[in-house]
Scaffold this active site. Structure first.
Site, PDB file in Angstrom:
ATOM      1  N   CYS A   3     -13.170   4.578   5.748  1.00  0.00           N
ATOM      2  CA  CYS A   3     -11.886   3.900   5.899  1.00  0.00           C
ATOM      3  C   CYS A   3     -11.967   2.873   7.030  1.00  0.00           C
ATOM      4  O   CYS A   3     -12.358   3.219   8.154  1.00  0.00           O
ATOM      5  CB  CYS A   3     -10.785   4.911   6.198  1.00  0.00           C
ATOM      6  N   ASP A  63      -0.476   9.138  -3.110  1.00  0.00           N
ATOM      7  CA  ASP A  63       0.260  10.399  -2.927  1.00  0.00           C
ATOM      8  C   ASP A  63      -0.441  11.226  -1.857  1.00  0.00           C
ATOM      9  O   ASP A  63      -1.041  12.262  -2.137  1.00  0.00           O
ATOM     10  CB  ASP A  63       0.338  11.152  -4.255  1.00  0.00           C
ATOM     11  N   LYS A  64      -0.351  10.759  -0.629  1.00  0.00           N
ATOM     12  CA  LYS A  64      -1.080  11.376   0.475  1.00  0.00           C
ATOM     13  C   LYS A  64      -0.764  12.864   0.631  1.00  0.00           C
ATOM     14  O   LYS A  64      -1.646  13.674   0.924  1.00  0.00           O
ATOM     15  CB  LYS A  64      -0.747  10.661   1.787  1.00  0.00           C
TER      16      LYS A  64
END
Length: 356
Positions: free
Chosen positions: A182, A71-72
Site C-alpha cells: 500500500c 468494504d473494509k
C-alpha cells in the site's frame, strides 16, 4: 439510460468519501431483510456455469469480485453477493481501530475514470470486524480477508500485527491476503524486503493450522526483477497466490486537474500496467501460481484481457464506483459471450490463453 447514470451526477457532487459512506449505508439497508436481498439478486445476478471457477478449495460462481478497500469492515458483504459479484475481499483489517489519514483523502479523477486514495488503513479493527461476521454471518460466496499493520508499528510489531489479524479472522476467510504494497501508509521500513517477507510468511505459516490459502498483494510500480524475487519467496513458502496489483504512485498520462493529489491511483489508467504485470508473473511461473487480477477492470473486455493474460479471478473497486450496481451483471454477461465467441467452455479454459 440506467437509474444509476441518472443518480451518479448528483452523487458526484458530494465529496468522494461522503458518497462512498452513503452508498454503503444504502447497501446496508438493502441487505437487512431477506426480501430486499432477494429483489437485488433477481435484478442483478447473472448465472452461467461456464463462469464458475474452482480455486483455493472454494467454488466462485463467477470470476468478478470486489477488491479490498470497498468494504473494509465487512459491513455489506451480503449486499455485494446480491449484486452478483462472485466473491468479496474485506479489509484492509488492522489489529486495532485506526483513523487513517486526514480528510479529504479520496478523490475522483473523472477525466481519467480513476481515483486517488490516501486513506491510510482506516478501519474499525479486527475485533469489531470479527463481531460483525459472527452476528451477520459470512456471504454464500467466497470471502477473502486482506490483513495489514498499524501505521505506527515497527518492523517487529508489524509481523505481530499480521499474526493477530490472521488469528482472529482466518476462521471466516476462504483466503487471506497479506497487504505489503500500500502506498498510503508511513514508510517506517521496507515492507517488501526479502527478510521482512520471510519473517511474515514464517509467522503465518506457523499460525495456519486450518491451511487457509494465503496470498500476497503486490504493487504495479516495481521493476519485474524485484517482483520475481518476491514471487520466488512466495513459492519458497508454498503460498497460494498473488493479487496483482495494488494502486500506483505514477501519474503518467493523466488529464484530471486532481492528478497531483498524493496517494494511490486506481481505475482505468492502471488497466494495461496491471495486465502486463499479470502476464509477466504468469509467464515466470508457467501459469502454476494463481493470480487475482485487479486494476482498471470496468468491463467484460478489461476483465477478459486479465483472464487471458493469466488471472483466474479479477477484482474491481473504481469501476464499481463509476459504473454502478449493475457492474457485475454486465461484466459477467459479457464474459459469457466472449467465452462462447472464442470457443472456451469455461473461464478456467481461458486463463492464460494469450501466453500460449
Amino acid at each position: 439510460m440506467t437509474l444509476y447514470s441518472r443518480v451518479r451526477p448528483l452523487a458526484f457532487t458530494l465529496p468522494a468519501e461522503t458518497a462512498h459512506d452513503l452508498g454503503k449505508l444504502t447497501l446496508r439497508a438493502a441487505q437487512s431483510t431477506r426480501p430486499t436481498r432477494t429483489a437485488l439478486s433477481y435484478a442483478y445476478r447473472y448465472d452461467d456455469p461456464a463462469l464458475e471457477v474452482d480455486l483455493f478449495d472454494a467454488t466462485f460462481p463467477n470470476p468478478v469480485g470486489v477488491a479490498a478497500g470497498f468494504d473494509k469492515n465487512a459491513e455489506v458483504t451480503h449486499a455485494l453477493e446480491a449484486l452478483g459479484f462472485g466473491f468479496v475481499e474485506i479489509g484492509t483489517v488492522t489489529p486495532y481501530p485506526q483513523e487513517g489519514n486526514d480528510r479529504p483523502r479520496l478523490f475522483r479523477l473523472r477525466e481519467d475514470e480513476a481515483m486517488v486514495n490516501r486513506m491510510g488503513f482506516n478501519g474499525q479493527g479486527m475485533e469489531r470486524v470479527k463481531s460483525r461476521l459472527e452476528d451477520d454471518g459470512t456471504p454464500d460466496i467466497p470471502m477473502g480477508v486482506n490483513v495489514g499493520k498499524m501505521n505506527a508499528s515497527t518492523e517487529r510489531e508489524a509481523i505481530e500485527d499480521y499474526r493477530r489479524v490472521f488469528d482472529r479472522l482466518s476462521p471466516f476467510a476462504d483466503y487471506v491476503v497479506v497487504n505489503v504494497s500500500c502506498p498510503n501508509t508511513p514508510d517506517e521500513f521496507d515492507e517488501g524486503s526479502p527478510e521482512h517477507l520471510r519473517a511474515i510468511f514464517e509467522t503465518l505459516e506457523a499460525e495456519n493450522d486450518r491451511d487457509v490459502p494465503i496470498l500476497v498483494k503486490i504493487g504495479p510500480d516495481s521493476p519485474d526483477d524485484s517482483v520475481f524475487d518476491l514471487v520466488d519467496i512466495v513459492r519458497e513458502f508454498d503460498l497460494d497466490g498473488i493479487v496483482a496489483t495494488n494502486t500506483s504512485t505514477s501519474r503518467e498520462g493523466l488529464d484530471s486537474p486532481r492528478r497531483d493529489e498524493w496517494g494511490g491511483l486506481s481505475g482505468k489508467p492502471l488497466a494495461d500496467r496491471s495486465t502486463d504485470r499479470i502476464r509477466s508473473i504468469a509467464k515466470y511461473t508457467d501459469g502454476q501460481l494463481p493470480i487475482i487480477g485487479v486494476g482498471g477492470v470496468d468491463s467484460a473486455d478489461s476483465a477478459y484481457e486479465k483472464i487471458r493474460a493469466g488471472a483466474s479471478l479479477v477484482q474491481l473497486y473504481t469501476g464499481f464506483v463509476y459504473e454502478g450496481p449493475s457492474t457485475a451483471k454486465r461484466i459477467n454477461r459479457g464474459l459469457s459471450a466472449l467465452l462462447e465467441r472464442d470457443g472456451f467452455s469455461s473461464v478456467e479454459d481461458a486463463v492464460g490463453a494469450d501466453l500460449e
